[in-house]
Write an enzyme that holds these catalytic residues in place. Structure first.
Site, PDB file in Angstrom:
ATOM      1  N   HIS A   1       0.829  -1.202   0.000  1.00  9.29           N
ATOM      2  CA  HIS A   1       0.000   0.000   0.000  1.00  9.29           C
ATOM      3  C   HIS A   1       0.867   1.257   0.000  1.00  9.29           C
ATOM      4  CE1 HIS A   1       0.614   0.725   4.377  1.00  9.29           C
ATOM      5  NE2 HIS A   1       0.446  -0.580   4.525  1.00  9.29           N
TER       6      HIS A   1
ATOM      7  N   ASP B   1      -0.150   4.358   0.980  1.00  7.38           N
ATOM      8  CA  ASP B   1      -0.457   5.362   2.005  1.00  7.38           C
ATOM      9  C   ASP B   1       0.254   5.045   3.310  1.00  7.38           C
ATOM     10  OD1 ASP B   1      -2.246   3.117   2.224  1.00  7.38           O
ATOM     11  OD2 ASP B   1      -3.476   4.269   3.623  1.00  7.38           O
TER      12      ASP B   1
ATOM     13  N   ASP C   1       6.571   0.451   6.889  1.00  3.88           N
ATOM     14  CA  ASP C   1       5.164   0.159   6.580  1.00  3.88           C
ATOM     15  C   ASP C   1       4.636   1.104   5.510  1.00  3.88           C
ATOM     16  OD1 ASP C   1       2.575  -0.836   6.763  1.00  3.88           O
ATOM     17  OD2 ASP C   1       2.104   0.282   8.582  1.00  3.88           O
TER      18      ASP C   1
ATOM     19  N   GLU D   1      -5.082   1.841   2.567  1.00  6.47           N
ATOM     20  CA  GLU D   1      -5.025   0.632   3.388  1.00  6.47           C
ATOM     21  C   GLU D   1      -5.098   0.993   4.858  1.00  6.47           C
ATOM     22  OE1 GLU D   1      -3.112  -2.580   5.803  1.00  6.47           O
ATOM     23  OE2 GLU D   1      -2.558  -0.470   5.598  1.00  6.47           O
ATOM     24  N   GLU D   2      -4.456   2.105   5.222  1.00  6.49           N
ATOM     25  CA  GLU D   2      -4.330   2.468   6.630  1.00  6.49           C
ATOM     26  C   GLU D   2      -5.644   2.919   7.264  1.00  6.49           C
ATOM     27  OE1 GLU D   2      -1.988   1.691   8.356  1.00  6.49           O
ATOM     28  OE2 GLU D   2      -0.057   1.855   7.350  1.00  6.49           O
TER      29      GLU D   2
ATOM     30  N   GLU E   1       3.732  -6.703   3.859  1.00  9.55           N
ATOM     31  CA  GLU E   1       3.701  -6.065   5.176  1.00  9.55           C
ATOM     32  C   GLU E   1       4.914  -6.527   5.992  1.00  9.55           C
ATOM     33  OE1 GLU E   1       1.678  -3.862   6.485  1.00  9.55           O
ATOM     34  OE2 GLU E   1      -0.090  -3.831   5.189  1.00  9.55           O
TER      35      GLU E   1
ATOM     36  N   HIS F   1       3.961   2.896  12.486  1.00 12.28           N
ATOM     37  CA  HIS F   1       3.089   3.904  13.105  1.00 12.28           C
ATOM     38  C   HIS F   1       3.757   4.650  14.256  1.00 12.28           C
ATOM     39  CE1 HIS F   1      -0.781   1.636  11.591  1.00 12.28           C
ATOM     40  NE2 HIS F   1       0.198   1.654  10.688  1.00 12.28           N
TER      41      HIS F   1
END
Length: 385
Positions: free
Chosen positions: A75, A77, A107, A137-138, A165, A359
């Protein structure tokens, strides 16, 4: 050959990180850059855009148009950096002590950079590599389904999908699903000393959030001790909340957003049924007192879990590339793997880095993991040659 791939991948990673693709933003600049990069290698891309064309998925086939190819998916984003204490610019790749810092290095732009760097190797394969890069995705795996449908309809049938991932290059065959809901409360404004003349949306929101907190506690207390997930139970958290305008005004509006992450076999709708029944009754009571008042719950996303079912050959293939001989694993985060699996693709998760770094402020991808990811790409190209 790996040593030659790593510098190219680092250059690509720097370009990808420089695009602020926080989910609230458009990702089109990054997508355009990837399209141009692939075009320079003679590879044609396909965009699958969202409703207002402000964001796009991108997929491209590298190699011959035959069945049996491999999907590499990631992904585009990233999560926000707002309020986080970064020691360096999050939109610049900064190396410190063997770690590549930057929002999305782990990520999961590191995996995307490695896949793109290997395009010249994949072009020579007897089987194709299908690159698949999604948006949003997030915030609930919102973008990928339209791209997956398009790929399933138009591509020669791939053998399997690898979702990159961060797993420390371990093979993962299961993940939890996720549903995201927004609760919107409309009250009736009045002076805060005259509570009988109004209805505070904030007070209603607090009551409902308390109910969800109790539900989360019950899920924890009734966890299946045999579950392979950590934590073993379905988890519920409230991620955003806001409401009201002043301390002495009964709030007209409040809203909050929560997510529920369920292991395979656990139905989120069953868990939330009593909560939704209460909301329906409460909505009627509020409208009876003030016609403009009420409470609604809206499901924003519903991404399915991934299970090991049907992935034995895919798992064995990826293990041969990584050298991972340990037990198959599961992860508690949700991913697009379940959506690929639901569409009929044999699917596993495998990528560089640790989800524990995702994150976080000063997010990083270790150079050692980046190099292992490069080794993986080279071995994949050799396996498809």
């Amino acid at each position: 050959m790996t040593n030659a791939l790593v510098p190219t991948a680092r250059d690509i990673l720097a370009r990808l990180i420089a695009f602020d693709t926080t989910s609230r933003n458009s990702n089109l600049q990054l997508i355009a850059w990837v399209e141009d990069y692939l075009g320079q290698h003679g590879v044609t891309s396909t965009r699958v855009v969202n409703d207002d064309a402000s964001k796009a998925n991108l997929y491209a086939s590298v190699g011959p148009a035959v069945e049996g190819g491999i999907i590499l998916s990631g992904h585009s984003d990233v999560v926000p950096v707002d309020g986080q204490d970064w020691q360096s610019d999050p939109w610049t790749v900064t190396e410190r002590d063997g770690l590549l810092h930057g929002r999305g290095t782990c990520d999961m732009k590191g995996f995307i950079a490695l896949a793109l760097a290997a395009v010249p190797l994949f072009k020579n394969g007897a089987k194709p590599v299908h690159l698949a890069f999604s948006y949003d995705e997030e915030i609930g795996c919102l973008g990928a389904p339209a791209m997956i449908d398009d790929m399933a309809a138009k591509l020669p049938k791939p053998a399997l999908a690898i979702i990159g991932e961060p797993t420390m290059m371990k093979v993962i065959t299961g993940h939890k699903g996720i549903t995201v809901h927004e609760v919107e409360i409309l009250g009736h404004e009045a002076h805060s000393s005259l509570t009988h003349l109004g209805l505070s949306a904030n007070m209603v929101a607090v009551e409902l959030m308390h109910d969800l907190a109790e539900l989360a506690r019950n899920l924890w207390e009734n966890a299946d001790p045999a579950s392979p997930f950590i934590p073993p139970h379905a988890t519920l958290t409230i991620g955003r909340m806001e409401g009201g305008t002043a301390a002495n005004i009964l709030a007209r509006r409040a809203h909050f957003v929560f997510d529920l992450r369920c292991p395979p076999g656990v139905d989120p709708e069953v868990i939330l049924a009593p909560f939704k029944t209460k909301i329906a009754a409460l909505d009627g009571e509020m409208r009876g007192a003030f016609p403009e008042a009420g409470v609604t719950v809206t499901r924003l996303s519903n991404a399915p879990p991934m299970t090991p079912a049907g992935s034995a050959e895919a798992e064995a293939f990826v293990r041969r590339l990584t050298g991972d001989n340990g037990p198959s694993g599961v992860v508690s985060y949700a991913a697009e793997a379940g959506q690929f699996q639901q569409a009929g693709f044999a699917t596993v998760i495998c990528g560089p880095g640790s989800i524990e770094q995702a994150h976080q402020p000063n997010e990083y991808l270790a150079l050692e993991q980046f190099a292992r990811g490069a080794d993986f790409m080279v071995r994949l190209a050799e396996a498809l040659a």
